[in-house]
Design a protein around this motif. Structure first.
Motif, PDB file in Angstrom:
ATOM      1  N   ASN A  26     -10.395 -34.163 -26.466  1.00 24.52           N
ATOM      2  CA  ASN A  26      -9.032 -34.127 -26.101  1.00 24.52           C
ATOM      3  C   ASN A  26      -8.665 -33.131 -25.378  1.00 24.52           C
ATOM      4  O   ASN A  26      -7.658 -32.770 -24.673  1.00 24.52           O
ATOM      5  N   VAL A  27      -9.569 -31.946 -25.511  1.00 25.98           N
ATOM      6  CA  VAL A  27      -9.457 -30.564 -24.850  1.00 25.98           C
ATOM      7  C   VAL A  27     -10.313 -30.661 -23.708  1.00 25.98           C
ATOM      8  O   VAL A  27     -11.567 -30.851 -23.735  1.00 25.98           O
ATOM      9  N   LYS A  28     -10.188 -30.578 -22.373  1.00 30.26           N
ATOM     10  CA  LYS A  28     -10.782 -30.205 -21.230  1.00 30.26           C
ATOM     11  C   LYS A  28     -11.282 -29.058 -21.071  1.00 30.26           C
ATOM     12  O   LYS A  28     -10.463 -28.275 -20.044  1.00 30.26           O
ATOM     13  N   LEU A  29     -12.319 -28.672 -21.171  1.00 26.47           N
ATOM     14  CA  LEU A  29     -12.966 -27.542 -20.909  1.00 26.47           C
ATOM     15  C   LEU A  29     -13.488 -27.337 -19.492  1.00 26.47           C
ATOM     16  O   LEU A  29     -13.724 -28.347 -18.925  1.00 26.47           O
ATOM     17  N   PRO A  30     -13.355 -26.232 -18.693  1.00 20.29           N
ATOM     18  CA  PRO A  30     -13.831 -25.998 -17.392  1.00 20.29           C
ATOM     19  C   PRO A  30     -15.554 -26.222 -17.341  1.00 20.29           C
ATOM     20  O   PRO A  30     -16.044 -25.996 -16.239  1.00 20.29           O
ATOM     21  N   TYR A  31     -16.271 -26.401 -18.254  1.00 24.31           N
ATOM     22  CA  TYR A  31     -17.576 -26.556 -18.391  1.00 24.31           C
ATOM     23  C   TYR A  31     -17.856 -27.706 -19.283  1.00 24.31           C
ATOM     24  O   TYR A  31     -16.891 -28.403 -19.958  1.00 24.31           O
ATOM     25  N   CYS A  32     -19.075 -28.196 -19.537  1.00 21.73           N
ATOM     26  CA  CYS A  32     -19.528 -29.235 -20.191  1.00 21.73           C
ATOM     27  C   CYS A  32     -20.042 -28.851 -21.739  1.00 21.73           C
ATOM     28  O   CYS A  32     -21.160 -28.680 -21.658  1.00 21.73           O
ATOM     29  N   GLN A  33     -19.115 -29.234 -22.762  1.00 22.31           N
ATOM     30  CA  GLN A  33     -20.001 -29.007 -24.108  1.00 22.31           C
ATOM     31  C   GLN A  33     -20.561 -30.455 -24.318  1.00 22.31           C
ATOM     32  O   GLN A  33     -19.994 -31.220 -24.463  1.00 22.31           O
TER      33      GLN A  33
END
Length: 531
Positions: free
Chosen positions: A486-493
């Protein structure tokens, strides 16, 4: 009620009640006279439920590191310091020839006074480039440390000019034992080890470990992964988890390992990695099919890795020469991991890369111990690199330290000399996990006209993910990117229970001599512009 009464009586035993009473008494009288006991000395007598939270708040794994006090030299009695137990201490060194040998030996005299309690003690480590010894003092009086015979002319000359280094275990006996207890689990492959690593990083770096929603594995479709995309990896348990925790602490990086994606001419996806363990148990540079690499991380990597994919920006990808990158990767395949320059990417300055109480004196003493215990390991980790910086060949650590002194320089200045990408070691070019990737970026044209003036072997993993090479538009990230979070990081975990934070991500424009003189002191890790 009977159960509660029984539990209470076992919890507060007679020794515990006595300890608590004395603890209160000594605290209340500490200002007026020297107490027979210091409150800290009584903590082990208290119930574990009481004592351990207090001990953990007072001491931690970093307290295992001794503090450099000074050097005792012949004719110099000005070495004075406040110890953990004895508050007034002095030292001087006396040469003698009681052994009747060619160069004789010496006696280190230490006067310990003004103990803060009757039960405390101070622990010390004493070092030259040729030996390390330790002792402890419990009584206020004059003490001596004997060096019956110097190890030849080199040690005699070194001690005559530079003296014997004195280190204090500033946490004392109790704190040192507690610190050992805190360090041990960092390297264990257990839940205890994992939580210990997280606590260490939270305490010493200010790192946060927010849990992600399950499932913690992303259903990755590889058609949206391209050549040059970076894989940032954080291991949090086991042997590598403990090592990475210490690496993160000293460098400020929030990832401890890295790999890179490459597509071949037929569109097949591969992963290039420096530090992949081969069938002989050696850490080497490997190029593996994505499926093999990903399967290992999902099912066989017992370090509980947290992994994020950092896609290149389209403009950066457009100028990335994949053919040149492949040529470089193939030329390095099978070569050893870059242990030669591993620590030198961290040390850029004389004093501002060492978290207290760590300093160059302690680094030299640590190297001395390991050089005696594991000479082959020492040659691989630092001896060759130190010779490169001196322009010499074949000197061991002791000889290096003597040569630095002969030239009128210092070991801290030697450590801060920047690594050069074109240095060739006995086993070839040396690249750590991130240096291997950044060398590939250099060969692929991403540093442009700056390529000859940037030494990527000076970069830490933090320095790499701060480069402004990566995607800035979240709408262009792969569709599966962070789809479970639900937290959109600027990269892809793509793997891991804990959300990966990469402070400073994608913010730094490359510049000449980048990262050659940057401080890295926790917990803020502030760095000046263009360092």
């Amino acid at each position: 009620m009977a159960s509660s009464s029984s539990s209470s009586s076992s919890f507060l035993t007679l020794p515990s009640l006595f300890a608590i009473s004395v603890l209160i008494l000594t605290v209340s009288t500490a200002e007026s006279l020297k107490p027979p006991f210091h409150p800290r000395d009584l903590l082990p007598l208290l119930p574990r439920q009481v004592s351990w939270p207090i001990l953990n708040s007072l001491y931690g794994a970093a307290d295992l590191l001794p503090t450099f006090i000074g050097t005792a030299t012949p004719g110099n009695d000005d070495v004075k310091w406040k110890g953990a137990c004895f508050y007034e201490n002095t030292a001087y060194l006396e040469f003698h020839n009681n052994s009747g040998s060619q160069f004789g030996g010496g006696t280190l005299h230490i006067q310990a006074d003004k103990a803060h309690s009757w039960t405390c003690m101070d622990l010390y480590v004493f070092a030259t480039p040729y030996r390390v010894t330790w002792t402890w003092y419990f009584i206020s009086r004059a003490h001596t440390v004997e060096f019956p015979e110097w190890d030849g002319l080199a040690e005699y000359e070194y001690v005559k000019n530079k003296g014997v280094s004195i280190f204090l275990m500033h946490a004392g006996m109790l704190g040192t034992l507690q610190a050992l207890w805190d360090v041990f689990p960092l390297f264990t492959n257990t839940g205890w080890g994992e939580s210990s690593n997280l606590v260490f990083l939270e305490k010493h770096m200010g790192a946060k470990f927010d849990a992600r929603p399950e499932p913690w594995v992303t259903n990755v479709t590889t058609d949206q992964i391209q050549s040059g995309d970076l894989l940032a990896i954080s291991k949090i348990r086991g042997r590598w988890g403990g090592f990475e925790t210490l690496e993160k602490w000293v460098s400020g990086a929030y990832a401890g390992h890295s790999a890179v994606c490459l597509r071949d001419s037929e569109g097949k996806l591969w992963v290039g990695e420096s530090g992949n363990e081969n069938e002989k148990g050696e850490d080497v540079i490997a190029i593996l099919p994505w499926e093999e690499w990903w399967e290992f991380e999902l099912t066989k990597d017992d370090s509980n890795p947290q992994i994020a994919l950092l896609p290149l920006h389209p403009d950066v990808r457009a100028r990335f020469n994949v053919t040149a990158a492949w040529e470089y990767a193939r030329s390095m395949e099978g070569k050893p991991y870059g242990y030669h320059n591993l620590i030198f990417s961290w040390i850029d300055t004389v004093s501002e890369n060492y978290p207290p109480p760590l300093d160059s004196h302690l680094v030299a003493s640590f190297m001395t111990v390991w050089s005696k215990m594991q000479p082959d390991y020492a040659a691989n980790m630092w001896n060759e690199a130190l010779n490169k910086r001196l322009g010499t060949e074949g000197l061991d650590l002791s000889d290096v330290l003597v040569e630095v002194e002969r030239r009128g320089s210092s070991f801290d200045k030697l450590l801060a000399i920047p690594e050069q990408d074109d240095w060739i070691y006995s086993d070839g070019k040396s690249t750590s996990c991130i240096a291997f990737i950044l060398e590939m970026y250099k060969e692929g044209g991403l540093f442009g006209s700056l390529a000859d003036s940037v030494q990527v072997t000076e970069f830490t993993i933090k320095d790499a993910y701060m480069l402004n090479f990566f995607e800035t538009n979240s709408s262009r990230l792969p569709k599966w990117c962070n789809d479970n979070d639900n937290v959109k990081l600027p990269y892809c975990q793509i793997l891991g229970k804990y959300r990966m934070q990469l402070p400073g991500y994608n913010t730094m424009e490359p510049y000449t001599h980048m990262n050659e003189q940057c401080p890295s002191l926790p917990p803020k890790y502030n760095r000046p512009d263009n360092c």
